[in-house]
Design a protein around this motif. Sequence first.
Motif, PDB file in Angstrom:
ATOM      1  N   SER A 211      -1.275  13.230   3.037  1.00 55.23           N
ATOM      2  CA  SER A 211      -1.311  14.487   2.270  1.00 55.23           C
ATOM      3  C   SER A 211      -0.395  14.404   1.042  1.00 55.23           C
ATOM      4  N   LEU A 212       0.706  13.655   1.155  1.00 58.60           N
ATOM      5  CA  LEU A 212       1.608  13.479   0.010  1.00 58.60           C
ATOM      6  C   LEU A 212       0.941  12.613  -1.064  1.00 58.60           C
ATOM      7  N   LEU A 213       0.217  11.572  -0.626  1.00 58.39           N
ATOM      8  CA  LEU A 213      -0.517  10.725  -1.583  1.00 58.39           C
ATOM      9  C   LEU A 213      -1.607  11.546  -2.280  1.00 58.39           C
ATOM     10  N   VAL A 214      -2.338  12.362  -1.530  1.00 59.56           N
ATOM     11  CA  VAL A 214      -3.402  13.195  -2.113  1.00 59.56           C
ATOM     12  C   VAL A 214      -2.812  14.129  -3.174  1.00 59.56           C
ATOM     13  N   LYS A 215      -1.648  14.688  -2.875  1.00 59.05           N
ATOM     14  CA  LYS A 215      -0.972  15.588  -3.830  1.00 59.05           C
ATOM     15  C   LYS A 215      -0.577  14.823  -5.101  1.00 59.05           C
ATOM     16  N   ALA A 216      -0.045  13.610  -4.913  1.00 61.97           N
ATOM     17  CA  ALA A 216       0.349  12.784  -6.066  1.00 61.97           C
ATOM     18  C   ALA A 216      -0.879  12.426  -6.911  1.00 61.97           C
ATOM     19  N   GLU A 217      -1.997  12.126  -6.255  1.00 62.31           N
ATOM     20  CA  GLU A 217      -3.232  11.796  -6.983  1.00 62.31           C
ATOM     21  C   GLU A 217      -3.722  13.006  -7.779  1.00 62.31           C
ATOM     22  N   ARG A 218      -3.608  14.190  -7.198  1.00 60.47           N
ATOM     23  CA  ARG A 218      -4.043  15.405  -7.879  1.00 60.47           C
ATOM     24  C   ARG A 218      -3.217  15.641  -9.143  1.00 60.47           C
ATOM     25  N   ILE A 219      -1.914  15.370  -9.050  1.00 63.64           N
ATOM     26  CA  ILE A 219      -1.021  15.539 -10.207  1.00 63.64           C
ATOM     27  C   ILE A 219      -1.367  14.508 -11.289  1.00 63.64           C
TER      28      ILE A 219
ATOM     29  N   ASP B 152      10.864  11.875  -4.937  1.00 63.86           N
ATOM     30  CA  ASP B 152      12.303  11.841  -4.671  1.00 63.86           C
ATOM     31  C   ASP B 152      12.570  12.044  -3.179  1.00 63.86           C
ATOM     32  N   ARG B 153      13.854  12.049  -2.843  1.00 59.03           N
ATOM     33  CA  ARG B 153      14.211  12.082  -1.417  1.00 59.03           C
ATOM     34  C   ARG B 153      13.918  13.427  -0.777  1.00 59.03           C
ATOM     35  N   LYS B 154      13.613  14.417  -1.613  1.00 58.19           N
ATOM     36  CA  LYS B 154      13.239  15.737  -1.073  1.00 58.19           C
ATOM     37  C   LYS B 154      11.717  15.917  -1.065  1.00 58.19           C
ATOM     38  N   ARG B 155      10.995  14.809  -1.223  1.00 53.78           N
ATOM     39  CA  ARG B 155       9.517  14.788  -1.220  1.00 53.78           C
ATOM     40  C   ARG B 155       8.904  15.454  -2.447  1.00 53.78           C
ATOM     41  N   ARG B 156       9.673  15.608  -3.493  1.00 50.42           N
ATOM     42  CA  ARG B 156       9.145  16.221  -4.709  1.00 50.42           C
ATOM     43  C   ARG B 156       8.494  15.130  -5.571  1.00 50.42           C
ATOM     44  N   ILE B 157       7.328  15.452  -6.141  1.00 56.55           N
ATOM     45  CA  ILE B 157       6.549  14.464  -6.900  1.00 56.55           C
ATOM     46  C   ILE B 157       6.817  14.626  -8.392  1.00 56.55           C
ATOM     47  N   TRP B 158       7.078  13.505  -9.066  1.00 53.96           N
ATOM     48  CA  TRP B 158       7.407  13.502 -10.496  1.00 53.96           C
ATOM     49  C   TRP B 158       6.505  12.533 -11.260  1.00 53.96           C
ATOM     50  N   ILE B 159       6.168  12.905 -12.490  1.00 56.01           N
ATOM     51  CA  ILE B 159       5.459  11.976 -13.385  1.00 56.01           C
ATOM     52  C   ILE B 159       6.524  11.245 -14.191  1.00 56.01           C
ATOM     53  N   ILE B 160       6.680   9.961 -13.951  1.00 51.55           N
ATOM     54  CA  ILE B 160       7.669   9.188 -14.707  1.00 51.55           C
ATOM     55  C   ILE B 160       7.089   8.857 -16.083  1.00 51.55           C
ATOM     56  N   GLU B 161       5.876   8.317 -16.102  1.00 48.03           N
ATOM     57  CA  GLU B 161       5.180   8.081 -17.382  1.00 48.03           C
ATOM     58  C   GLU B 161       3.764   7.583 -17.124  1.00 48.03           C
ATOM     59  N   GLY B 162       2.943   7.636 -18.164  1.00 47.75           N
ATOM     60  CA  GLY B 162       1.584   7.101 -18.082  1.00 47.75           C
ATOM     61  C   GLY B 162       1.451   5.914 -19.021  1.00 47.75           C
ATOM     62  N   ASN B 163       0.830   4.853 -18.537  1.00 47.15           N
ATOM     63  CA  ASN B 163       0.626   3.635 -19.341  1.00 47.15           C
ATOM     64  C   ASN B 163      -0.833   3.552 -19.766  1.00 47.15           C
ATOM     65  N   TYR B 164      -1.062   3.419 -21.072  1.00 46.80           N
ATOM     66  CA  TYR B 164      -2.432   3.405 -21.593  1.00 46.80           C
ATOM     67  C   TYR B 164      -3.090   2.030 -21.462  1.00 46.80           C
TER      68      TYR B 164
ATOM     69  N   PRO C 277       0.834  -1.208   0.000  1.00 45.77           N
ATOM     70  CA  PRO C 277       0.000   0.000   0.000  1.00 45.77           C
ATOM     71  C   PRO C 277       0.869   1.258   0.000  1.00 45.77           C
ATOM     72  N   VAL C 278       0.412   2.284  -0.684  1.00 43.98           N
ATOM     73  CA  VAL C 278       1.203   3.509  -0.819  1.00 43.98           C
ATOM     74  C   VAL C 278       1.518   4.123   0.549  1.00 43.98           C
TER      75      VAL C 278
END
Length: 238
Positions: free
Chosen positions: A168-176, A201-213, A154-155
């Motif tokens: 709150s970090l998961l909610v932010k990632a979901e919003r992105i 990343d280790r500084k809590r920054r959220i990144w989009i690696i890729e989207g799978n269709y 689980p995340v």
Amino acid sequence: MKRDKWTQYRILRKGPSLAKRLPKTRLLQKNNFTKMLNQYQSVVVKPRDGRYGRDILFIHRNGAKSIRIQHEDHVTAMKDTNQLLQLFHNKNKVHGYIVQRRLQLAQVQDRPFDIRIMVQRQKNPSSPWNVTGSYAKVAEQGYYVTNVTSRTIPVLKALKLAHIGGRSLLVKAERIALLAAKRLGEHYPKLRQVGFDIGIDRKRRIWIIEGNYKPDLRPFRHVQDSSMYRRILWYKEH
């Protein structure tokens, strides 16, 4: 819809709030590759149409005279970028790859992890996008790619084990992920599902690696919350 990481990057990059969430990406060409390796010291080379983490190379520059390359759990060294690029030329695949800044992903027990966030919408073209499920993918010992995974967890458990945040970090990632789905949906009106790989990343920054269709839905069967899998299947039908 063609699976092409380069096309997808260019679509997402035009979304004002998404551009800063994308690791810098270029087509694999000698000057792009050399410039990025000098700038970031660590890069990832991926096939544009790759799936399941296949043929991904993690490349690290050790000073001026040596390059370290990891493919799956195998590590080799080369003298310079020319030697490496020759490999792709020999395979006639030089234009079929992208080079991307490597993210220093947060870790669970010294293994990097990322998050799969499933975003779907119903058949009605005006229906909104919704997050229907998520799990964390922890890399196998000795691997950098999370597709070769020892387990899915689980995340919130992964975030806690990595000591980087909570709900709150998961909610932010979901919003992105939702913003990214909307952007892709504008471009592909028939698109109804995207499984996003989201890195933190280790500084809590959220990144989009890729989207799978066409994301693999099987791991959702093994997530503790069985309602996730049922919800995903419901959206596929409706």
